[in-house]
Structures are given as C-alpha cells and as structure tokens.
Design a protein around this motif. Sequence first.
Motif, PDB file in Angstrom:
ATOM      1  N   ASN A 110       0.850  -1.186   0.000  1.00 43.44           N
ATOM      2  CA  ASN A 110       0.000   0.000   0.000  1.00 43.44           C
ATOM      3  C   ASN A 110       0.888   1.240   0.000  1.00 43.44           C
ATOM      4  O   ASN A 110       1.784   1.351   0.818  1.00 43.44           O
ATOM      5  CB  ASN A 110      -0.912   0.009   1.229  1.00 43.44           C
ATOM      6  CG  ASN A 110      -1.916   1.135   1.195  1.00 43.44           C
ATOM      7  OD1 ASN A 110      -2.190   1.710   0.153  1.00 43.44           O
ATOM      8  ND2 ASN A 110      -2.469   1.464   2.345  1.00 43.44           N
TER       9      ASN A 110
ATOM     10  N   TYR B 156      -6.828  -1.529   1.984  1.00 43.98           N
ATOM     11  CA  TYR B 156      -5.402  -1.762   2.063  1.00 43.98           C
ATOM     12  C   TYR B 156      -4.921  -2.635   0.922  1.00 43.98           C
ATOM     13  O   TYR B 156      -3.937  -3.315   1.027  1.00 43.98           O
ATOM     14  CB  TYR B 156      -5.043  -2.422   3.405  1.00 43.98           C
ATOM     15  CG  TYR B 156      -5.070  -1.441   4.523  1.00 43.98           C
ATOM     16  CD1 TYR B 156      -6.147  -1.378   5.367  1.00 43.98           C
ATOM     17  CD2 TYR B 156      -4.036  -0.543   4.694  1.00 43.98           C
ATOM     18  CE1 TYR B 156      -6.186  -0.456   6.390  1.00 43.98           C
ATOM     19  CE2 TYR B 156      -4.060   0.365   5.711  1.00 43.98           C
ATOM     20  CZ  TYR B 156      -5.147   0.401   6.561  1.00 43.98           C
ATOM     21  OH  TYR B 156      -5.170   1.323   7.564  1.00 43.98           O
TER      22      TYR B 156
ATOM     23  N   GLY C 182      -3.649  -1.730  -1.875  1.00 43.52           N
ATOM     24  CA  GLY C 182      -2.571  -1.135  -2.659  1.00 43.52           C
ATOM     25  C   GLY C 182      -3.137  -0.198  -3.711  1.00 43.52           C
ATOM     26  O   GLY C 182      -4.288  -0.271  -4.095  1.00 43.52           O
TER      27      GLY C 182
ATOM     28  N   ASN D 126      -3.808   2.875  -3.476  1.00 41.73           N
ATOM     29  CA  ASN D 126      -4.672   3.941  -3.000  1.00 41.73           C
ATOM     30  C   ASN D 126      -3.969   5.265  -3.172  1.00 41.73           C
ATOM     31  O   ASN D 126      -2.873   5.461  -2.701  1.00 41.73           O
ATOM     32  CB  ASN D 126      -4.999   3.738  -1.512  1.00 41.73           C
ATOM     33  CG  ASN D 126      -5.864   2.554  -1.283  1.00 41.73           C
ATOM     34  OD1 ASN D 126      -6.579   2.135  -2.182  1.00 41.73           O
ATOM     35  ND2 ASN D 126      -5.804   1.982  -0.098  1.00 41.73           N
TER      36      ASN D 126
END
Length: 167
Positions: A99, A130, A132, A134
């Motif tokens: 993330n 969570y 990734g 983001n």
Amino acid sequence: MLNRVILIGRLTKDPELRYTPAGVAVTQFTLAVDRQFSGSKEEREADFIPIVTWRQLAETCANYLRKGRLAAVEGRLQVRNYENNEGRRVYVTEVIADNVRFLESANREGGSQGRDEGAGGNSNTSGGGYGGGNRSSGSRNSGSNNNSDPFADDGRPIDISDDDLPF
C-alpha cells in the motif's frame, strides 16, 4: 508472527519501473525518512529505505510519484541475498510495499495548496482499503498543524542531490 512496516518520507529520486520476463511490473524507489531529534543536534538525520512495489501498484507509483514527493508506505520487511560477480554473498534489506499513499497532490507547484494535511495522524489509515494503489485518500486536517510531522513546515520538495545519497 508479525512483519509490518509503516513509513512516511520523501522520495530521493523518481521511481524506476521495470518488467520481469513474465511481464510483471516492478518499481523500486528509495524513501528518505527523518529520524527523531536527538540531543542538541541542529541537523536531522535520515534513513534511506529501499521500497519495492509490484504489479498495478508498481505502475501507479511510477506514473504518479516523483522525486521529493511525500508518501506513506505500508508493507513488510524482506531480506534477500545473492552472490555477486566477485563470489561474495550480498544481503539486501528492503520493504515490499502493498500500500502506498500519495500525501501530496501531483499538480501542486509551490505553496501548500492541494497538500494532504492528514499525513501525520491516523486519518489516512482509517476506513480505506489496504489493497494497494490507494491515492491520497486521507481527510484534510482543518485543525491546528501537528508539529510531529517533520515535513509539515513548508510542504516543498526536499532538494537531494545524488552526492547526498549513501549509495
């Protein structure tokens, strides 16, 4: 067993995007993370931590992160080793990120407008996924500035020359 790492820092150079022979994207970059003040020293010391991202997150990081940008990375610590050309065993410690949150707007030029002020608190980690990739999804902090964030003073990128880096 638990192996989780959470870091907030600035990129020392643009991410390097490559592809494996199987076509899987992998991006590597280094995050400069300030240490806490120690004693009466005027200058802060920083740790330079290698970060690796894979697949879609790797492509997203390569497209949107640049040198000097503030980012939060969550992942796991990994130690790998290999034998170099001289026959010596080399150990590499790196964070495998799952993330990455971009804590500054990609279109900001000077000034602090468009900056994600929630970097120092836990507002970025509450609620959001969570998985990734983001992007900057924290809420804006409308209260007083939190002085625990070492990058909150001016929001401008750190100018790090290649001569300043230990590698």
